[in-house]
Write a protein that holds these residues in place. Structure first.
Motif, mmCIF file in Angstrom:
data_model
loop_
_atom_site.group_PDB
_atom_site.id
_atom_site.type_symbol
_atom_site.label_atom_id
_atom_site.label_comp_id
_atom_site.label_asym_id
_atom_site.label_seq_id
_atom_site.Cartn_x
_atom_site.Cartn_y
_atom_site.Cartn_z
ATOM 1 N N GLU A 1 12.892 23.657 -28.609
ATOM 2 C CA GLU A 1 13.479 22.557 -28.826
ATOM 3 C C GLU A 1 14.893 22.770 -29.446
ATOM 4 O O GLU A 1 14.982 23.661 -30.111
ATOM 5 C CB GLU A 1 12.688 21.837 -29.797
ATOM 6 N N CYS B 1 7.871 12.028 -24.041
ATOM 7 C CA CYS B 1 6.885 12.258 -25.005
ATOM 8 C C CYS B 1 7.176 12.678 -26.369
ATOM 9 O O CYS B 1 8.323 13.083 -26.313
ATOM 10 C CB CYS B 1 5.802 13.272 -24.251
ATOM 11 N N ASP B 2 6.360 12.792 -27.153
ATOM 12 C CA ASP B 2 6.637 13.381 -28.598
ATOM 13 C C ASP B 2 6.723 14.767 -28.443
ATOM 14 O O ASP B 2 6.076 15.407 -27.723
ATOM 15 C CB ASP B 2 5.567 13.118 -29.479
ATOM 16 N N VAL B 3 7.726 15.271 -29.311
ATOM 17 C CA VAL B 3 8.205 16.633 -29.080
ATOM 18 C C VAL B 3 6.907 17.720 -29.539
ATOM 19 O O VAL B 3 6.585 18.511 -28.888
ATOM 20 C CB VAL B 3 9.313 17.010 -30.016
ATOM 21 N N ALA B 4 6.151 17.019 -30.407
ATOM 22 C CA ALA B 4 5.071 17.551 -30.784
ATOM 23 C C ALA B 4 3.963 18.042 -29.987
ATOM 24 O O ALA B 4 3.045 18.927 -30.122
ATOM 25 C CB ALA B 4 4.446 17.145 -32.370
ATOM 26 N N ASP B 5 3.950 17.276 -28.848
ATOM 27 C CA ASP B 5 2.925 17.103 -27.753
ATOM 28 C C ASP B 5 3.163 18.067 -26.948
ATOM 29 O O ASP B 5 2.592 18.467 -25.910
ATOM 30 C CB ASP B 5 2.829 15.799 -27.326
ATOM 31 N N PRO C 1 3.577 0.683 -31.534
ATOM 32 C CA PRO C 1 3.588 1.945 -30.747
ATOM 33 C C PRO C 1 5.349 1.733 -30.087
ATOM 34 O O PRO C 1 5.549 0.915 -29.619
ATOM 35 C CB PRO C 1 2.737 2.043 -29.742
ATOM 36 N N GLY C 2 5.911 2.938 -30.418
ATOM 37 C CA GLY C 2 7.249 2.973 -29.613
ATOM 38 C C GLY C 2 7.259 3.089 -28.264
ATOM 39 O O GLY C 2 6.153 3.280 -27.755
ATOM 40 N N GLU D 1 9.806 3.995 -24.939
ATOM 41 C CA GLU D 1 10.698 4.743 -24.120
ATOM 42 C C GLU D 1 11.239 4.218 -22.862
ATOM 43 O O GLU D 1 10.278 4.425 -22.164
ATOM 44 C CB GLU D 1 10.744 6.071 -24.475
ATOM 45 N N THR E 1 15.116 3.371 -26.714
ATOM 46 C CA THR E 1 13.790 3.610 -27.633
ATOM 47 C C THR E 1 13.855 2.379 -28.263
ATOM 48 O O THR E 1 14.392 2.065 -29.114
ATOM 49 C CB THR E 1 13.994 4.826 -28.630
ATOM 50 N N THR F 1 11.422 0.137 -31.317
ATOM 51 C CA THR F 1 10.492 0.699 -32.362
ATOM 52 C C THR F 1 10.268 -0.799 -32.886
ATOM 53 O O THR F 1 11.133 -1.777 -32.765
ATOM 54 C CB THR F 1 11.075 1.477 -33.383
#
Lengths: 391, 324, 137
Positions: free
Chosen positions: B259, B292-296, C16-17, C19, C98, C100
């Motif tokens: 990242e 997707c989420d960075v953490a995923d 829930p977001g 994108e 995005t 929200t």
């Protein structure tokens, strides 16, 4: 005819300039000062020098320095490519020149305004060398364009395969800072940090935090190499080059060798290590201390494996057991390294390795160091050298 | 304009207030129908069964499907004439806009729309819109330039006269800054920084040209069929310089990733994930993982790529997680 | 598809977001689905003559996306009461928006909930912000 260069050449003089964030002088001046002082440290005169070598990345031609320092005729000059991978490549060049009689006294140098001038951390987004442009073009559009990002890619993979990597990265960063805290020449002299500081340091490219990354420095370093024979009569006890190797392993890209079966590995250094050990007849057990190229913390781990001190995936535990500490199995980067002393592309590491053998390293006083390892940057074609006392 | 001219102009301008847009309630061209609703939902990505699933709707509280409330204003739009011949002379709002444009207020920007909904529209309903020019502001200076805000107020009713909803639509009509008009496409205020382009040479231009057309190719040795990426002019296996290429399916897996945090480079969007991706064809490629989420993001993650336009100048393969 | 109960929604709940990659296809096709045939939404040269790099999203599409964003979360029995949108920077192809949202107010008298919604694109920032009021069972 095959020549074994082991023991044919010796380091007889070393010098660093002051390390700063803004030298206020030209790179030519930094290089000239480092070269002059290294020659003086050897007890030689500028006119004794007949060979010079540096990085392809260095901005200063050897003939400019030769004129500035008063070096006379040159019969050997060369440059070594691939960024920090060139550090011990300079020794490699000098040893070959001296061992074959092409020159008798070769000065290796590297000087850069690495902080106040062009900063490597700014990435390859700026003007590009045409020959490199297409290669970097595979990475810049997606945003992968800094040294930290390239090495982080290998590191993420290594973290997937090995355990305790983050703790070992902290140990390396922290230990080297502890060395620097006691080294008056180091940029981070008397400026310690702790685990909380490390954990809180800003992310650069995950998984790297700022304290996993080397500094950017204005400064210069130089090393004088001559024949073992001539070295005997000079000012300091000679530090002999017992083995030196360099290699570009198959399927190599500069910093982005992402196409080998496993990328959490540095096969170029494995080859260089094998060459250096074979020349010297030494084994890992004979090595008493090391200066291991440390642009980023985890590359120290991989090189420990390349040079046979531990297995690749066990390197974190080797480090966490204290092996690199002042009284450990292999005191390493005792000047503070490029993380905490200065970033002179590894040539300040050759200076420190020489001091370790001489017994003048500030963090290893009065210790007998018969043999020391010093390495170049990885991720690029690279190499390393085994230095030791004259038998 | 002199102060006198401005006064005369504004007097005429404010005369538009209260004008009807369509000269009374206007019936939409089409009654509420399933085809237009389904198409709207398909494009908006709206899977709400209340709009499109008659079977579901029959069992719901309402007992039938409804038109998406946000479609309210769509039913009474003018239609393709707007593009082909322009809005009709009789259109009250168009007349106001033309009047403003004649005095240099050629820029037009919708700024706010407030809709309230009071009753559902269902299939078969006719929709009537009755709009007036409700207000015109005094002259205002905004970041866009000098101009006037005007508001239309619309009532939407069905064939029974039931009030379905109301709408206030606010528009800023302004004099565009001079240089914006002179060099409109390159208006520096709107110039978007783009990603750093890959320089194109003899050995890689074909690859990037294909990427520009939405395809990711993998170079293949014509002699021994071995695939290679990044492209190079000779096969390392058999030394042949003859090659062609195949198109990647862009099925892949994350082999490693990072990242990017620092430095932030203009033209790139953060969070920014860059990965070494192992493609199903066996070669690897470096590209972004997005969506997707960075953490995923993790090593071994299954991903699917497509060539996206990531900015005004750049087409790039972008890889998305495969829903598990 | 379930619909949220009014009782189960609290002020401060985050939606829930979403994108949403913005493509030329989305902009043009959605403009036509809303019967908005203004050339700037489907003809790049017209958009450029207005100083924009490419076709840009029409307001009825932004409204549609804001509504969809809310009912994706609240479910099909949602009664849409109001949608107030303020437009910011244009959405043009190549951007990613995005979206929200957060529940900001509940009104027990009519089981209605106010949700603040923001859609930001990654290049120019705020594209739309506003409030959607819905009633829930």
């Amino acid at each position: 005819m095959t020549i074994n260069v082991s023991g044919e050449a010796a380091i007889v003089g070393v010098a660093n300039t002051e390390f700063t964030k803004a030298s206020g002088v030209s790179e030519l001046e930094l290089a000239s000062v480092a070269v002059r002082d290294a020659i003086a440290d050897a007890g030689l005169k500028p006119s004794d020098v007949d060979g010079m070598t540096t990085f392809t990345l260095d901005n200063t031609d050897e003939i400019e320095i030769a004129r500035a320092v008063g070096i006379g005729d040159l019969t050997f000059y060369s440059r070594v490519p691939h960024g920090g991978g060139a550090a011990t490549g300079l020794v490699h060049q000098a040893v070959m020149a001296v061992a074959t009689g092409m020159a008798e006294v070769v000065v290796c140098y590297r000087a850069l305004n690495g902080r106040s001038g062009h900063r490597y951390s700014s990435g390859v987004a700026g003007p590009l060398l045409t020959s490199d442009a297409i290669h970097w073009g595979w990475y810049t559009p997606s945003g992968l364009m800094t040294p930290a990002s390239w090495v982080a890619m290998y590191t993420q993979r290594y973290m997937h395969l090995a355990e305790n990597v983050q703790d070992a990265m902290f140990e390396i960063a922290h230990l080297q800072r502890e060395y620097a805290v006691k080294n008056p020449a180091a940029f981070f002299y008397e400026r310690p940090f702790d685990r909380a500081d490390y954990d809180a340091s800003r992310p650069i490219v995950s998984p790297f935090k700022m304290l996993d990354c080397c500094m950017e420095t204005d400064g210069g370093s130089a090393v004088v190499i001559t024949t073992a024979e001539r070295a005997k009569d000079l000012k300091h006890p000679a530090v002999v080059v017992k083995g030196v190797g360099q290699a570009a392993a198959a399927n190599m890209e500069s910093m982005t060798s992402f196409y080998r079966p496993e990328i959490a590995a540095i096969p170029s250094m494995d080859i260089a290590a094998k060459m250096a050990y074979e020349q010297s007849g030494l084994t890992p057990d004979d090595i008493d201390a090391a200066v291991i190229y440390d642009a980023f913390t985890p590359i120290v781990l991989w090189q420990l494996a390349s040079w046979g001190f531990c297995d690749l995936l066990d390197a974190p535990n080797f480090v966490l057991d204290g092996a690199l500490r002042p009284d450990g199995r292999l005191p390493t980067n005792t000047h503070g390294g490029q993380l905490s002393e200065a970033y002179i592309h590894g040539v300040n590491g050759i200076v420190e390795a020489t001091k370790l053998v001489r017994g003048t390293s500030v963090n290893q006083p009065n210790k007998t160091v018969n043999n020391v390892l010093v390495t170049s940057g990885v991720g690029v074609p690279t190499g390393g050298a085994l230095l030791g006392k004259l038998d | 304009m002199t102060p006198e001219e401005t006064k005369a102009f504004e007097d005429e301008l404010y005369n538009f207030v209260g004008n009807s847009v369509h000269g009374g309630p206007r019936k939409g061209h089409d009654d509420v129908n399933a085809a237009m609703i389904r198409q709207w939902c398909e494009i908006m990505g709206d899977a709400n069964p209340a709009y499109i699933d008659a079977e579901w709707a029959a069992k719901s509280t309402r007992g039938h499907t409804i038109a998406p409330p946000a479609m309210m204003y769509a039913w009474t739009q003018e239609g393709y004439k707007v593009a082909s011949v322009g809005r009709p002379e009789s259109d009250g709002q168009a007349r106001l806009v033309r009047f403003l444009a004649s005095k240099g207020f050629t820029g037009s920007l919708g700024t706010n729309v407030d809709q309230e909904y009071f009753a559902d529209a269902k299939i078969g309903d006719s929709i009537f819109e009755d709009s007036i020019i409700e207000s015109i502001s005094e002259q205002k200076t905004t970041g866009r330039g000098v101009g006037y805000f005007f508001e239309t107020f619309a009532k939407f009713t069905n064939q029974d006269g039931t009030l379905l909803g109301t709408q206030r639509f606010r528009v800023f009509q302004f004099i565009p800054p001079a240089q914006a008009e002179a060099e409109a496409p390159a208006d520096s205020g709107l110039e978007v920084p783009t990603r750093i382009q890959a320089p194109r040479g003899q050995d890689n231009k074909w690859w990037w040209d294909a990427c520009d057309e939405g395809k990711v190719l993998i170079q293949r040795c014509k002699s021994c069929q071995v695939l290679r990426h990044p492209p190079r002019p000779m096969c390392g296996e058999c030394q042949s310089t003859e090659w062609d290429s195949i198109e990647s399916t862009l099925d892949g897996e994350v082999f490693s990733f990072v990242e990017m945090h620092h430095p932030r480079v203009p033209g790139y969007q953060y969070p920014l994930i860059v990965a070494v991706i192992e493609l199903a064809e066996g070669t690897r490629i470096v590209a972004n993982v997005v969506g997707c989420d960075v953490a995923d993001v993790h090593i071994g993650m299954k991903i699917k790529g497509q060539v996206d336009q990531v900015d005004e100048k750049t087409m790039l393969p972008q890889f998305y997680p495969i829903a598990s | 598809m379930n619909t949220l109960n009014y009782a189960d929604v609290s002020v401060g709940d985050k939606l829930p977001g979403l994108e949403l990659p913005i493509s030329s296809s989305l902009i043009s096709c959605a403009a036509l689905a809303t019967r908005d045939f203004e050339p700037c939404h489907h003809d790049k040269s017209v958009a450029q003559s207005m100083g924009l790099p490419d076709v840009f999203m029409n307001i009825l599409t932004s409204q549609a996306l804001m509504a969809r964003f809310v009912t994706d979360w609240s479910g099909p029995e949602t009664q849409m009461k109001a949608l107030r949108i303020k437009l910011g920077a244009p959405n043009v192809p190549g951007m990613v928006m995005t979206v929200t949202g957060e529940v900001v107010e509940k009104d027990d008298a009519e089981n209605s909930v106010n949700i603040e919604v923001t859609g930001e694109n990654n290049i120019w920032g705020m594209h739309m912000s506003g409030t959607v009021r819905i009633a829930l069972p």
